[in-house]
Motif scaffolding. Structure first.
Motif, short mmCIF file in Angstrom:
data_model
loop_
_atom_site.label_atom_id
_atom_site.label_comp_id
_atom_site.label_asym_id
_atom_site.label_seq_id
_atom_site.Cartn_x
_atom_site.Cartn_y
_atom_site.Cartn_z
N GLU A 19 0.83 -1.20 0.00
CA GLU A 19 0.00 0.00 0.00
C GLU A 19 0.87 1.24 0.00
O GLU A 19 1.86 1.32 0.72
CB GLU A 19 -0.90 0.01 1.24
CG GLU A 19 -1.78 1.23 1.32
CD GLU A 19 -2.69 1.24 2.54
OE1 GLU A 19 -3.59 2.10 2.59
OE2 GLU A 19 -2.51 0.41 3.45
N ILE A 20 0.47 2.21 -0.79
CA ILE A 20 1.09 3.54 -0.79
C ILE A 20 0.28 4.43 0.15
O ILE A 20 -0.95 4.43 0.11
CB ILE A 20 1.08 4.18 -2.18
CG1 ILE A 20 2.00 3.45 -3.15
CG2 ILE A 20 1.49 5.65 -2.10
CD1 ILE A 20 1.93 4.01 -4.56
N ALA A 21 0.98 5.20 0.96
CA ALA A 21 0.36 6.24 1.77
C ALA A 21 1.29 7.44 1.74
O ALA A 21 2.51 7.28 1.66
CB ALA A 21 0.16 5.75 3.20
N TYR A 22 0.72 8.62 1.80
CA TYR A 22 1.57 9.81 1.72
C TYR A 22 0.88 10.99 2.39
O TYR A 22 -0.34 10.99 2.60
CB TYR A 22 1.91 10.17 0.27
CG TYR A 22 0.71 10.46 -0.59
CD1 TYR A 22 0.19 11.74 -0.69
CD2 TYR A 22 0.09 9.44 -1.30
CE1 TYR A 22 -0.93 12.00 -1.46
CE2 TYR A 22 -1.02 9.68 -2.07
CZ TYR A 22 -1.53 10.96 -2.15
OH TYR A 22 -2.64 11.22 -2.90
N SER A 58 -13.93 12.39 1.16
CA SER A 58 -13.93 13.84 1.40
C SER A 58 -12.63 14.50 0.93
O SER A 58 -12.49 15.72 1.03
CB SER A 58 -14.15 14.13 2.89
OG SER A 58 -13.14 13.53 3.66
N ASN A 59 -11.69 13.71 0.40
CA ASN A 59 -10.41 14.23 -0.09
C ASN A 59 -10.21 13.82 -1.56
O ASN A 59 -9.34 13.01 -1.87
CB ASN A 59 -9.27 13.71 0.79
CG ASN A 59 -7.92 14.25 0.40
OD1 ASN A 59 -7.80 15.19 -0.39
ND2 ASN A 59 -6.87 13.65 0.93
N PRO A 60 -11.01 14.38 -2.46
CA PRO A 60 -10.90 13.98 -3.87
C PRO A 60 -9.56 14.31 -4.51
O PRO A 60 -9.15 13.66 -5.47
CB PRO A 60 -12.04 14.73 -4.56
CG PRO A 60 -12.35 15.88 -3.66
CD PRO A 60 -12.04 15.42 -2.26
N ALA A 61 -8.82 15.29 -3.97
CA ALA A 61 -7.51 15.62 -4.54
C ALA A 61 -6.57 14.42 -4.45
O ALA A 61 -5.77 14.18 -5.36
CB ALA A 61 -6.91 16.83 -3.81
N SER A 62 -6.68 13.65 -3.39
CA SER A 62 -5.84 12.46 -3.26
C SER A 62 -6.21 11.43 -4.33
O SER A 62 -5.33 10.78 -4.89
CB SER A 62 -5.99 11.87 -1.86
OG SER A 62 -4.91 11.03 -1.56
N GLU A 95 -5.01 8.61 -9.61
CA GLU A 95 -5.33 8.42 -11.03
C GLU A 95 -4.17 8.88 -11.92
O GLU A 95 -3.86 8.22 -12.92
CB GLU A 95 -6.61 9.17 -11.38
CG GLU A 95 -7.84 8.52 -10.77
CD GLU A 95 -9.10 9.34 -10.89
OE1 GLU A 95 -9.06 10.48 -11.42
OE2 GLU A 95 -10.15 8.85 -10.42
N LYS A 96 -3.52 9.98 -11.55
CA LYS A 96 -2.39 10.48 -12.35
C LYS A 96 -1.23 9.50 -12.38
O LYS A 96 -0.46 9.49 -13.34
CB LYS A 96 -1.89 11.83 -11.80
CG LYS A 96 -2.80 12.98 -12.11
CD LYS A 96 -2.23 14.25 -11.49
CE LYS A 96 -3.20 15.39 -11.58
NZ LYS A 96 -2.71 16.58 -10.86
N VAL A 127 -12.14 5.14 -0.27
CA VAL A 127 -12.08 4.84 -1.70
C VAL A 127 -10.77 4.09 -1.96
O VAL A 127 -9.70 4.55 -1.59
CB VAL A 127 -12.14 6.13 -2.54
CG1 VAL A 127 -12.20 5.79 -4.03
CG2 VAL A 127 -13.33 6.99 -2.12
N HIS A 128 -10.89 2.92 -2.60
CA HIS A 128 -9.73 2.07 -2.88
C HIS A 128 -9.31 2.19 -4.35
O HIS A 128 -10.16 2.15 -5.24
CB HIS A 128 -10.06 0.60 -2.59
CG HIS A 128 -9.96 0.26 -1.14
ND1 HIS A 128 -9.00 -0.55 -0.63
CD2 HIS A 128 -10.72 0.64 -0.08
CE1 HIS A 128 -9.15 -0.67 0.67
NE2 HIS A 128 -10.20 0.04 1.03
N TYR A 129 -8.00 2.28 -4.54
CA TYR A 129 -7.40 2.30 -5.87
C TYR A 129 -6.34 1.21 -5.93
O TYR A 129 -5.78 0.84 -4.91
CB TYR A 129 -6.72 3.65 -6.14
CG TYR A 129 -7.65 4.75 -6.52
CD1 TYR A 129 -7.76 5.15 -7.85
CD2 TYR A 129 -8.43 5.40 -5.57
CE1 TYR A 129 -8.62 6.17 -8.21
CE2 TYR A 129 -9.30 6.42 -5.92
CZ TYR A 129 -9.39 6.80 -7.24
OH TYR A 129 -10.24 7.80 -7.62
#
Length: 182
Positions: free
Chosen positions: A98-101, A140-144, A149-150, A173-175
């Motif tokens: 998992e990536i977290a930042y 609630s954090n769509p910028a993340s 996606e980028k 939300v899972h990616y």
């Protein structure tokens, strides 16, 4: 992306991802003691203290050496300025991580999270041979989500009201992305 295994660093066009040092604790405290970062992260406490920073940093090298997680400081390649952190966990049973930042608020919107995220994906797939990398963010954090996606991740689903933050339920939300880039 250039990975230096001896120094445990990753270099990109603008960034140097490196292990945190105890000397970073004050700057980590200054950056993380911010309500806007706290409300968008799963595990950061608020208020954030120097003791929080020191206890977090002290486990980075042992975790890196036993391949359980890789925590990198996101820094300016030229000046060394600390922007934030990016981590990659490793689940050996499933060959995924998992990536977290997080980034200091003054560094939002400059492409640093995207640049660091692309480098971490390359590190995971090329250097560590992961099969899959995933990430999560609050709805609630769509910028993340846009950052994920980028870097090529695809939305896999939403766990509705899965987390409680500040006495309110949050959707998670899972990616994900596979090494073979489905």
């Amino acid at each position: 992306m250039i990975y230096d295994s001896l120094n445990k660093t990753i270099t990109t066009k603008r960034l140097l991802l490196r292990l945190f040092q105890t000397s970073d604790a004050m700057e980590v405290t200054n950056l993380c003691n911010n309500y806007n970062i706290y409300k968008n992260t799963l595990y950061l406490p608020y208020p954030y203290s120097m003791e929080d920073a020191l206890s977090w940093i002290e486990n980075h090298l042992p975790n890196f050496n036993d391949n359980s997680s890789y925590e990198f400081a996101i820094t300016d390649k030229v000046t060394g300025k600390l922007f934030g952190a990016i981590a990659l966990s490793y689940n050996q049973n499933f060959n995924n991580g998992e990536i977290a930042y997080w980034l200091g608020e003054e560094f939002w919107g400059k492409g640093y999270a995207t640049e660091a995220g692309l480098a971490i994906l390359e590190f995971a797939f090329t250097n560590k041979q992961y099969h899959k990398v995933f990430a999560r963010h609050f709805s609630s954090n769509p910028a993340s989500g846009r950052v994920l996606e980028k870097i090529g991740m695809r939305k896999e689903g939403v766990l509705r009201e899965h987390i409680m933050k500040e006495k309110q339920y949050e959707d998670l939300v899972h990616y994900g992305i596979f090494k073979h880039k489905n």
